[in-house]
Each structure stands twice: as C-alpha cells, then as structure tokens.
Design an enzyme around this catalytic site. Structure first.
Site, PDB file in Angstrom:
ATOM      1  CG  PHE A 126      -1.887   1.196   1.216  1.00 23.17           C
ATOM      2  CD1 PHE A 126      -3.004   1.171   0.152  1.00 23.17           C
ATOM      3  CD2 PHE A 126      -1.641   2.279   1.945  1.00 23.17           C
ATOM      4  CE1 PHE A 126      -3.943   1.979   0.026  1.00 23.17           C
ATOM      5  CE2 PHE A 126      -2.731   3.350   1.835  1.00 23.17           C
ATOM      6  CZ  PHE A 126      -3.824   3.458   1.065  1.00 23.17           C
ATOM      7  CG  ASP A 196      -0.766  -1.845   7.182  1.00 20.85           C
ATOM      8  OD1 ASP A 196      -2.079  -1.997   7.444  1.00 20.85           O
ATOM      9  OD2 ASP A 196      -0.736  -0.963   6.207  1.00 20.85           O
ATOM     10  CE1 TYR A 221      -9.527   3.841   6.177  1.00 25.16           C
ATOM     11  CE2 TYR A 221      -8.644   5.202   8.050  1.00 25.16           C
ATOM     12  CZ  TYR A 221      -8.619   4.458   6.919  1.00 25.16           C
ATOM     13  OH  TYR A 221      -7.368   4.564   6.022  1.00 25.16           O
ATOM     14  CE  LYS A 222      -7.931   0.243   5.101  1.00 27.31           C
ATOM     15  NZ  LYS A 222      -8.472   0.764   3.616  1.00 27.31           N
ATOM     16  NE  ARG A 370     -10.264  -1.894  -2.989  1.00 27.35           N
ATOM     17  CZ  ARG A 370      -9.587  -1.121  -1.986  1.00 27.35           C
ATOM     18  NH1 ARG A 370      -8.536  -1.721  -1.543  1.00 27.35           N
ATOM     19  NH2 ARG A 370     -10.073  -0.210  -1.548  1.00 27.35           N
TER      20      ARG A 370
HETATM   21  C1  LIG Z   1      -2.769  -1.504   3.797  1.00 26.86           C
HETATM   22  C2  LIG Z   1      -2.999  -0.027   4.060  1.00 26.86           C
HETATM   23  N1  LIG Z   1      -2.501   0.747   4.952  1.00 26.86           N
HETATM   24  C3  LIG Z   1      -2.762   2.052   5.465  1.00 26.86           C
HETATM   25  C4  LIG Z   1      -3.868   2.543   4.956  1.00 26.86           C
HETATM   26  C5  LIG Z   1      -4.451   3.868   5.261  1.00 26.86           C
HETATM   27  O1  LIG Z   1      -3.597   4.695   6.439  1.00 26.86           O
HETATM   28  P1  LIG Z   1      -4.309   5.902   6.613  1.00 26.86           P
HETATM   29  O2  LIG Z   1      -5.429   5.637   7.581  1.00 26.86           O
HETATM   30  O3  LIG Z   1      -2.906   6.427   7.428  1.00 26.86           O
HETATM   31  O4  LIG Z   1      -4.641   6.742   5.623  1.00 26.86           O
HETATM   32  C6  LIG Z   1      -4.586   1.909   3.979  1.00 26.86           C
HETATM   33  C7  LIG Z   1      -5.899   2.472   3.452  1.00 26.86           C
HETATM   34  O5  LIG Z   1      -6.648   1.986   2.680  1.00 26.86           O
HETATM   35  C8  LIG Z   1      -4.308   0.507   3.703  1.00 26.86           C
HETATM   36  O6  LIG Z   1      -4.974  -0.231   2.720  1.00 26.86           O
END
Ligand SMILES: Cc1ncc(COP(=O)(O)O)c(C=O)c1O
Length: 411
Positions: A126, A196, A221-222, A370
């Site tokens: 990402f 992550d 938030y996911k 997706r």
């Molecule tokens: C694998 C991954 N890491 C990090 C993030 C986002 O991080 P942040 O909340 O700091 O924008 C996402 C967002 O889609 C993601 O898919």
C-alpha cells in the site's frame, strides 16, 4: 453446481452471523461491498456520539477527561481491538493514523536493531507504507528501504535487515501473506516483523501472538467500522515494551504527563506509543462500533468471508464469461483476505455504472474492480444480487455512457 438466488437465501437462513446485520444502519436496497475501504455505520454510534457531544463535552466540559474517562480511551479501545487480532489487551493502543503509526513503529524498530540499516518490504505494498518508509529513510540518512517481490522475501531476509514490513492482506489483489512463516524467517536473521493489518483486522482470525509478531498497525475505519478517518491502532508485543521508544515522543506518551517536566520519560507499557491528545469523538465512535463484535467468533467471520468471496467468484465465472473480466485475486479462499479483485480495461466506468445500480465497490488504478465482504453485514443474497446487477451493466452496455467515465477525486 448451478447457483440460484434461493440457494443464497438458504445460506443466509443458516448463517450464524445473520442477526448481526441488524446492528448496522444500511440504506434499503443498497448492496455495500466496500467495507474494506469504509465500514458501514453501526446503529449505536450516532447515539453514543450524541451523548459524547451533548453531555460529555457540552455539559461536562473539561471535567470529562476524568469523569467520562476520556483519558483512558486509547488503552481501552486498543484493548477491545486486541481480542480481534490475537493480542493481549495491554499490547494494543488506539492512536493516530495507520500512516503515523507505521512511522512510529518502524523508527522504533530501527532503534531496537542498532547497526542494521535495511527495512524490507515489497513493491506494490500500500502506498502509504512505502511512502512513510521512504520519508523515514530520508530523515535517518543511512537507512535503506529495500523492496523485493513477495516470493523472494524469505531469501532477501539477511542480517542487514532491521525490519520486515508487510501488509498481511494486499489492498488490491487481496493476496494473503503467511504471517507465521515470514515472521519466523525474519526472526531467524534477527530482524523484527511489522504487519499492516488494515485489511485483516475484523475480517480474519488474525493471531499476532500465535505468529510471534513483533509489531502491527491497522485502520479503524475499514472492517472495524469506526467511521471516516477513525483513529488507527498499534500493537507492540509485550516482550518489546521496555525497549520500545517512539520517535514522536509527545507529552501523552510521557510517564507523568501532568507533571509538566522538561525531560521526556517514556510512559508505562504501551502508553509510551502515544504522542498527542487523543481524538475523543473519533475514538468514542470506534469504541461503540466495536460492540458489533461482542461475542463474535472470529473463526465464523473468516469462514463466512471465504464463502462470500468464493460465491462471488463462482457467480462471475458462471454469468460474466465473455465480458472481458479477469480474476485478479487468489482463486483459493485460503490465500485471500476478505475481498476479491476483478481486472477489466474499462473497470472504472463499469464500477461507476454498478454504483449507479446501488452496488458499491471501488476501483483501484489502473484496472481493478474491488469488492469487499464484511461478514457482519453482507448477506449471501447480496452477493447474488451484486453479480446480477453486474451482468445487467455488462449486457446493457450501460457503462459506455459518458457520465460513467468522469473521474472523481476519490475512486
Ligand atoms: C494497507 C493500508 N495501510 C494503510 C492505509 C491507510 O492509512 P491511513 O489511515 O493513515 O490513511 C490503508 C488505506 O486504505 C491501507 O489499505
């Protein structure tokens, strides 16, 4: 086997998680397959936030830091996330964004492995993971971010590597890494492993401690449904707490923040991973949202997630043949997270036409459609209906309309 709508309805009747859907406020008729990007709204969040704003903030004012225990939110919410990711309550803290937590934990890992200058990751991780590491390397001066394709990671781990940073479920392809094996391999060469979990937490039976993971981060938030821009979480295995030093040594991570002394002294346990004042409203929303997981067996979540993904792919194979789609995620559910990816040259316009038919997924450049499956609220019949509407979009050629080709800022 020919799949039918009636067969999907039967699966919903037998679904042990079926009743959880009522905990969410989903628009009638809408099929939401984007909980991997922004989770749906749990019904209890509005009322809880109303109370936090009207009573705790409005009436209690500054007293609420103590009276409403706002000050404990990072540890309390972290503790609730811990159960979902195979960690102990005191190993997870809710704080900052995933990007900021990557910076804090990766920098801490470098400090815990003095003399080692390489952070290993994979190309196509990402973007924020790679960007933050690029920033950290530029700041540190002598640190190298090295990326190697997934199948070469095990070999590329050597004694120059301080940290391996991977996203357990790939954001675009949904491919699942073997966390236990790669963590063990990192440990063999004396490196730390940072995972992550943005696309895993709340969707898979993650077992951080079972895998021996050192560090982890993830989004609120996911699949955790904390709302847009919800605070993130950080995991540090208890064996590393003593050595852990955050490079963002803000006052909230101090051992005694309200003594206001000049010299920084790291707080007890994971409190030291905090930086500044917690976003109380965001954490309150996330805390309420997590109640949707109360009593839920993560094994059931994973089983349903795999079944939903398989159903979607089987239906696409049966009903969308000849429309130019390619499956761009692992076909075997065991090698996949809770999302599927289809590649199509006209993916953007097709997704827009599908959204106009009230099936929400998303598009990831250059050509990926997706679809995410949140087992708490997605039904088997939703999957049936989503593919039905995808067939309509393709057979009608509706995606060709000019309005579906207009690019918006967020895809
Ligand atoms: C694998 C991954 N890491 C990090 C993030 C986002 O991080 P942040 O909340 O700091 O924008 C996402 C967002 O889609 C993601 O898919």
């Amino acid at each position: 086997m020919t799949l039918t709508r009636a067969a999907c309805e039967a699966l919903d009747r037998d679904d042990p998680l079926a009743a959880r859907r009522a905990l969410f406020d989903l628009p009638e008729g809408l099929i939401y397959l984007d909980g991997n990007s922004l989770g749906a709204l749990p019904r209890n969040v509005g009322e809880r936030l109303g109370h936090a704003v009207g009573q705790e903030w409005g009436r209690g004012l500054i007293r609420s830091w103590n009276a409403a225990a706002w000050i404990d939110l990072p540890a309390r919410v972290g503790g609730k996330i811990a159960r979902l990711i195979g960690a102990e309550a005191d190993e997870v803290i809710c704080a900052d964004s995933t990007s900021v937590n990557i910076f804090k934990l990766a920098a801490a890992a470098l400090m815990m492995r003095p003399g080692r200058k390489v952070i290993l990751s994979e190309p196509g991780n990402f973007p924020t993971d790679l960007y933050v590491l690029q920033g950290l390397a530029a700041f540190a001066g002598d640190v190298e971010l090295r990326t190697v394709p997934a199948d070469q990671i095990a070999e590329a781990l050597d004694d120059s590597v301080a940290l391996l940073l991977l996203t357990q479920v790939h954001y675009k392809s949904g491919r699942l890494h073997d966390m236990a094996a790669l963590t063990a391999r990192a440990h063999e060469v004396g490196a730390l492993a940072l995972w992550d979990l943005s696309h895993s937490a709340g969707a898979l039976a993650v077992d951080l401690n079972g895998c021996g993971a050192d560090l982890a981060v993830g989004c609120g938030y996911k699949y955790l449904n904390g709302g847009p821009g919800a605070p993130a979480f950080a995991f540090v295995a208890r064996r590393h707490h003593e050595a852990f030093r955050s490079p963002l040594s803000g006052w909230m991570g101090h051992a005694r923040p309200f003594e206001f002394v000049d010299a920084y002294e790291p707080g007890q346990g994971l409190a030291r991973a905090l930086c500044g004042t917690p976003p109380v409203l965001g954490m309150t929303a996330l805390e309420a949202a997590l109640e949707a997981f109360d009593g839920v067996d993560m094994g059931q979540i994973r089983a349903k997630s795999m079944a939903l993904g398989d159903l979607f792919l089987e239906l696409v194979e049966q009903r969308c043949a000849g429309h130019g789609f390619e499956i761009a995620c692992p076909r075997d559910a065991r090698a996949r997270g809770s999302q599927v990816a289809l590649a199509h040259r006209e993916g953007y316009a097709i997704m827009q036409a599908l959204i106009a038919r009230e099936v929400i997924g998303d598009f990831r450049a250059p050509d990926i459609l997706r679809f995410g499956f949140t087992p708490l609220y997605v039904r088997y019949v939703d999957v049936w209906e989503a593919v039905e509407r995808l067939v309509q979009v393709m057979e009608s050629g509706q995606w060709r309309e000019a309005r579906f080709h207009q690019k918006a800022a967020v895809t």
